[in-house]
Design an enzyme around this catalytic site. Structure first.
Site, PDB file in Angstrom:
ATOM      1  N   GLY A   1       0.579  -4.996   0.860  1.00  0.00           N
ATOM      2  CA  GLY A   1      -0.604  -5.033  -0.010  1.00  0.00           C
ATOM      3  C   GLY A   1      -0.338  -5.717  -1.342  1.00  0.00           C
TER       4      GLY A   1
ATOM      5  CD  GLU B   1       1.634  -5.535   5.706  1.00  0.00           C
ATOM      6  OE1 GLU B   1       2.454  -6.433   5.999  1.00  0.00           O
ATOM      7  OE2 GLU B   1       0.858  -5.611   4.751  1.00  0.00           O
TER       8      GLU B   1
ATOM      9  CD  GLU C   1      -2.512  -7.413   2.675  1.00  0.00           C
ATOM     10  OE1 GLU C   1      -2.167  -6.280   2.273  1.00  0.00           O
ATOM     11  OE2 GLU C   1      -3.109  -7.581   3.744  1.00  0.00           O
TER      12      GLU C   1
ATOM     13  CB  ALA D   1      -0.883  -0.019   1.231  1.00  0.00           C
TER      14      ALA D   1
HETATM   15  N1  DAK Z   1       4.610   3.133  -0.788  1.00  0.00           N
HETATM   16  C1  DAK Z   1       5.016   4.296  -1.348  1.00  0.00           C
HETATM   17  N2  DAK Z   1       6.181   4.437  -1.993  1.00  0.00           N
HETATM   18  C2  DAK Z   1       6.967   3.357  -2.083  1.00  0.00           C
HETATM   19  C3  DAK Z   1       6.605   2.107  -1.517  1.00  0.00           C
HETATM   20  C4  DAK Z   1       5.360   2.005  -0.861  1.00  0.00           C
HETATM   21  N3  DAK Z   1       4.907   0.875  -0.334  1.00  0.00           N
HETATM   22  N4  DAK Z   1       7.608   1.233  -1.754  1.00  0.00           N
HETATM   23  C5  DAK Z   1       8.557   1.913  -2.447  1.00  0.00           C
HETATM   24  N5  DAK Z   1       8.170   3.177  -2.635  1.00  0.00           N
HETATM   25  C6  DAK Z   1       8.895   4.243  -3.327  1.00  0.00           C
HETATM   26  C7  DAK Z   1      10.112   4.683  -2.531  1.00  0.00           C
HETATM   27  O1  DAK Z   1       9.731   5.609  -1.529  1.00  0.00           O
HETATM   28  C8  DAK Z   1      10.960   5.315  -3.608  1.00  0.00           C
HETATM   29  O2  DAK Z   1      10.447   6.585  -3.925  1.00  0.00           O
HETATM   30  P1  DAK Z   1      11.417   7.895  -3.998  1.00  0.00           P
HETATM   31  O3  DAK Z   1      12.110   7.946  -2.689  1.00  0.00           O
HETATM   32  O4  DAK Z   1      12.338   7.575  -5.165  1.00  0.00           O
HETATM   33  O5  DAK Z   1      10.459   9.013  -4.262  1.00  0.00           O
HETATM   34  C9  DAK Z   1      10.667   4.406  -4.816  1.00  0.00           C
HETATM   35  O6  DAK Z   1       9.447   3.731  -4.533  1.00  0.00           O
HETATM   36  C10 DAK Z   1      11.742   3.344  -5.045  1.00  0.00           C
HETATM   37  O7  DAK Z   1      11.914   2.652  -3.826  1.00  0.00           O
HETATM   38  P2  DAK Z   1      13.352   2.428  -3.137  1.00  0.00           P
HETATM   39  O8  DAK Z   1      14.294   3.518  -3.513  1.00  0.00           O
HETATM   40  O9  DAK Z   1      13.117   2.202  -1.692  1.00  0.00           O
HETATM   41  O10 DAK Z   1      13.822   1.077  -3.866  1.00  0.00           O
HETATM   42  P3  DAK Z   1      14.813  -0.020  -3.294  1.00  0.00           P
HETATM   43  O11 DAK Z   1      15.066  -0.949  -4.432  1.00  0.00           O
HETATM   44  O12 DAK Z   1      15.986   0.610  -2.600  1.00  0.00           O
HETATM   45  O13 DAK Z   1      13.977  -0.797  -2.172  1.00  0.00           O
HETATM   46  C11 DAK Z   1      12.021  -1.934  -1.279  1.00  0.00           C
HETATM   47  C12 DAK Z   1      12.889  -1.563  -2.529  1.00  0.00           C
HETATM   48  C13 DAK Z   1      10.756  -2.626  -1.800  1.00  0.00           C
HETATM   49  C14 DAK Z   1      12.809  -2.898  -0.398  1.00  0.00           C
HETATM   50  C15 DAK Z   1      11.702  -0.642  -0.500  1.00  0.00           C
HETATM   51  O14 DAK Z   1      11.190   0.342  -1.410  1.00  0.00           O
HETATM   52  C16 DAK Z   1      10.683  -0.857   0.568  1.00  0.00           C
HETATM   53  O15 DAK Z   1      11.035  -1.361   1.633  1.00  0.00           O
HETATM   54  N6  DAK Z   1       9.436  -0.439   0.323  1.00  0.00           N
HETATM   55  C17 DAK Z   1       8.382  -0.521   1.290  1.00  0.00           C
HETATM   56  C18 DAK Z   1       7.880  -1.931   1.341  1.00  0.00           C
HETATM   57  C19 DAK Z   1       6.799  -2.060   2.372  1.00  0.00           C
HETATM   58  O16 DAK Z   1       7.005  -1.780   3.562  1.00  0.00           O
HETATM   59  N7  DAK Z   1       5.612  -2.516   1.929  1.00  0.00           N
HETATM   60  C20 DAK Z   1       4.511  -2.662   2.788  1.00  0.00           C
HETATM   61  C21 DAK Z   1       3.747  -1.388   2.735  1.00  0.00           C
HETATM   62  S1  DAK Z   1       2.543  -1.347   4.006  1.00  0.00           S
HETATM   63  C22 DAK Z   1      -4.191  -1.021   6.260  1.00  0.00           C
HETATM   64  C23 DAK Z   1      -4.287  -0.937   4.913  1.00  0.00           C
HETATM   65  C24 DAK Z   1      -3.278  -1.414   4.170  1.00  0.00           C
HETATM   66  C25 DAK Z   1      -2.146  -1.920   4.764  1.00  0.00           C
HETATM   67  C26 DAK Z   1      -2.081  -1.990   6.106  1.00  0.00           C
HETATM   68  C27 DAK Z   1      -3.100  -1.561   6.879  1.00  0.00           C
HETATM   69  N8  DAK Z   1      -5.253  -0.487   7.018  1.00  0.00           N
HETATM   70  C28 DAK Z   1      -6.008   0.564   6.463  1.00  0.00           C
HETATM   71  C29 DAK Z   1      -5.518  -1.041   8.343  1.00  0.00           C
HETATM   72  C30 DAK Z   1      -1.090  -2.334   3.924  1.00  0.00           C
HETATM   73  C31 DAK Z   1       0.140  -1.953   4.271  1.00  0.00           C
HETATM   74  C32 DAK Z   1       1.233  -2.102   3.377  1.00  0.00           C
HETATM   75  O17 DAK Z   1       1.196  -2.659   2.306  1.00  0.00           O
END
Ligand code: DAK
Length: 259
Positions: A110, A133, A113, A65
């Site tokens: 997400g 998360e 998911e 997400a």
């Molecule tokens: N959201 C927004 N931007 C994202 C992103 C994300 N999930 N993942 C990556 N990006 C963006 C980065 O911020 C970066 O943008 P700039 O800084 O260049 O503007 C760009 O994509 C490239 O990412 P990286 O530079 O970080 O790329 P790397 O290859 O170095 O790293 C990575 C890749 C996938 C390991 C890293 O980007 C990362 O850790 N990303 C986050 C992964 C993550 O934590 N995913 C889970 C997200 S939380 C809920 C509803 C929904 C959810 C939960 C609760 N409720 C309403 C209760 C769901 C939650 C999630 O999915």
């Protein structure tokens, strides 16, 4: 709706749907959900469709997400966002035709998911999966605590959810999160090959099989069998059943129309 992020391409009876927001690793925001919903609702009205492949552009399938969009949510917005994502994932899960996730890269949060809402997951050797998360201080919101436990068992699901570990494609295959892994350049060809095989089968039978499994895994065995018997009976009201059985008896290939 004019889709700018979710791209649709057709190869005959197969639709390829691509989340194309590589600058944010295809992160899911309200716009992406609206476009996914619109594309799948349009596809649902297409009588020539037989299967869908869902993938991401660039190095991610979907990296979760959109953290930047969620960061300032309060509980009311968070609940609405979770419900929105859940409803789009249910639309994909219950879509009449098979939906194959072509997991080309990161499938996190997400994104994992979304892949789990598909019927099965064919992944590139470069793909990675996880539910990170907990690193952000939140729980999964689009079914991750539910579908993951059903898919890989509660222990593996708890391990992934508690540690936030991002696992390799090979590990995801071992625990049953991915169904097959292939070389990156083989990902789309392999998914197309599977989709084209499905497209040659009786479409009503494929669709009913999907729904029988989806309903059955949530029901008792007796209820599931009742449902299965009813769907089996319904297939005898189709032209495709007459065609499939006649073709077998006459030793010729069947030509199914979905009628
Ligand atoms: N959201 C927004 N931007 C994202 C992103 C994300 N999930 N993942 C990556 N990006 C963006 C980065 O911020 C970066 O943008 P700039 O800084 O260049 O503007 C760009 O994509 C490239 O990412 P990286 O530079 O970080 O790329 P790397 O290859 O170095 O790293 C990575 C890749 C996938 C390991 C890293 O980007 C990362 O850790 N990303 C986050 C992964 C993550 O934590 N995913 C889970 C997200 S939380 C809920 C509803 C929904 C959810 C939960 C609760 N409720 C309403 C209760 C769901 C939650 C999630 O999915």
């Amino acid at each position: 709706m004019n889709s700018t992020i979710v791209k649709l391409e057709r190869q005959g009876a197969i639709a390829i749907v691509t989340v194309d927001r590589p600058e944010a690793l295809n992160a899911l925001n309200l716009r992406v959900f609206a476009e996914l919903e619109s594309v799948f609702l349009d596809l649902a009205r297409d009588p020539s469709l037989r299967a869908v492949i869902l993938t991401g552009a660039g190095k991610a399938f979907v990296a979760g997400a959109d953290i930047k969009e969620m960061a300032d949510f309060g509980p009311i917005q968070a609940r609405a966002f979770a419900r929105r994502g859940q409803s789009v994932m249910r639309l994909i899960e219950s879509f009449s035709h098979p939906v194959i996730a072509a997991v080309n890269g990161f499938a996190l949060g997400g994104g994992c998911e979304l892949a789990m809402a598909c019927d099965f997951r064919i992944a590139s050797e470069k793909a990675k999966a996880g539910q990170p998360e907990v690193n952000l201080g939140v729980t999964p919101g689009f079914g991750g605590t539910q579908r993951l436990a059903r898919l890989v068992g509660r222990s593996q699901a708890k391990y992934l959810l508690f540690t936030g570990e991002i696992i390799s494609a090979e590990r995801a295959l071992q625990i049953g999160l991915f169904d097959e892994i292939v070389a990156p350049e083989q990902l789309l060809p392999r998914c197309l090959e599977i989709a084209q095989t499905i497209a040659t089968k009786g479409p009503v039978a494929v669709s009913y099989s999907k729904h029988a499994i989806n309903i059955g895994v949530e029901a008792t065995l007796a209820q599931g069998q009742e449902y299965e018997a009813e769907l089996f009976a319904q297939t005898f009201a189709t032209q495709d059943q007459k065609e499939g059985m006649a073709a077998f008896i006459l030793k010729r290939p069947a030509v199914f129309t979905g009628a």
